[in-house]
Design an enzyme around this catalytic site. Structure first.
Site, PDB file in Angstrom:
ATOM      1  CB  SER A 166      -0.934  -0.034   1.204  1.00  0.00           C
ATOM      2  OG  SER A 166      -1.919   0.954   1.078  1.00  0.00           O
ATOM      3  CE1 TYR A 202      -1.436   3.939  -6.423  1.00  0.00           C
ATOM      4  CE2 TYR A 202      -0.651   5.636  -4.907  1.00  0.00           C
ATOM      5  CZ  TYR A 202      -0.553   4.357  -5.429  1.00  0.00           C
ATOM      6  OH  TYR A 202       0.396   3.494  -4.959  1.00  0.00           O
ATOM      7  CE  LYS A 206      -1.810   1.208  -3.915  1.00  0.00           C
ATOM      8  NZ  LYS A 206      -1.564  -0.247  -3.987  1.00  0.00           N
TER       9      LYS A 206
END
Length: 316
Positions: A166, A202, A206
């Site tokens: 991550s 993005y 995560k």
């Protein structure tokens, strides 16, 4: 999150390389996204450490074969390594890959490193591409390979690992606020073109990934299974698109894998798990975690890839 000064200083922190596990010469590892970036470096490091079987899971087999040839040449291990196709934009590809995994004699760890940063809005299977790849497909693969990891614990008397790579870019306050404002189903809300923001999309994928992994780990604790499940907020390789998205200045600070003695020049930034903010794990965070989990399972079910949670949460 650390201050900018602390963040910049962290880029020059000494990172010792840990000793390999004693049983690595018998071990089988899978690394997704292994033809480039830190996935590639991770696979190569496993070669250096002497792992018996290393599977490079890649979207494009020709690129995987090229990466494998280079790794073999650099490590001198000519007969080690396999390339398996895995396309995270296709849930059917994930299922086919998982079926292949479950035929392995043994699995010591899977490192789910593959991910994508999207600069333009695109839907696949009715889901925005980065949400599909980074969250839905990544977690489906985790669900499907967990039984093999558990089986390997009992059969070989080892401790196995499910690692999902991550990033603590997800811990920015604007990401938290963006998630909290999403109406209704999270996956629907993130798959609307007018609300797509590449600077947030993005990191929020995560964050969803971290919440999902935390929930899975709470249901399948290592004390019950022998499988360590974790989201690793690691030294994240910044792809060229990612540098352009977040800040050209980051590239100037990025160190190379060579600087931590892994014999490469892939740029990355150091991001530390100790920086996990309280709002991720407090009571509010737990409610958000449950919301993410429920919406994820509902989405997988609606796409014909349901997960039997009762089976996952029954002691082996």
């Amino acid at each position: 999150m650390p201050s900018f000064i602390d963040f910049a200083r962290n880029q020059y922190t000494h990172l010792p390389i840990p000793e390999p596990p004693a049983n690595i010469k018998d071990a089988t590892y899978i690394v997704t996204g292994a033809n480039t970036g830190l996935g590639y470096e991770c696979a190569k490091h496993l070669f250096h450490m002497g792992a018996k079987r290393i599977i490079l899971a890649v979207r494009t087999p020709s690129k995987g074969e090229a990466a494998l040839a280079t790794i073999r040449s650099e490590t001198g291990r000519k007969d080690v390594g396999e390339v398996w196709e895995l396309d995270l934009t296709s849930l059917d590809s994930v299922e086919a890959f998982a079926q292949r995994v479950n035929k392995l004699d043994r699995l010591d760890a899977i490192i789910e490193n593959a991910g994508v940063v999207m600069t333009k809005f695109q839907l696949v299977e009715g889901i925005e591409t980065s949400v599909l790849v980074n969250v839905v497909s990544t977690m489906l693969l985790a669900f499907r390979v967990l039984p093999k990891l558990q089986e390997s614990v009992g059969r070989f008397g080892i401790q196995t690992h499910l690692v999902i790579v991550s990033s603590n870019t997800s811990f920015q306050d604007n990401v938290k606020k963006h998630l909290e404002k999403l109406p209704g189903d999270i996956f629907d809300a993130l798959s609307v073109k007018k609300s797509f923001n590449p600077l947030v999309q993005y990191p929020i994928t995560k964050l969803l990934e971290i919440y999902a992994v935390h929930q899975l780990a709470s249901l399948r604790p290592v004390s019950d299974t022998g499988v360590i499940i974790n989201a690793q907020e690691h030294p994240k390789r910044e792809a060229e698109t990612s540098f352009k998205l977040f800040s050209p200045g980051l590239k100037a600070m990025a160190r190379t894998v060579r600087s931590v003695k892994l014999k490469s020049t892939v740029p990355f930034l150091l991001l530390y798990p100790r920086d996990v903010p309280a709002w991720v794990t407090n009571e509010t965070g737990k409610r958000t975690q449950k919301r993410v989990w429920d919406d994820l399972l509902k989405r997988l079910e609606s796409l014909g890839h349901g997960v039997d949670i009762e089976a996952l949460t029954t002691e082996s």
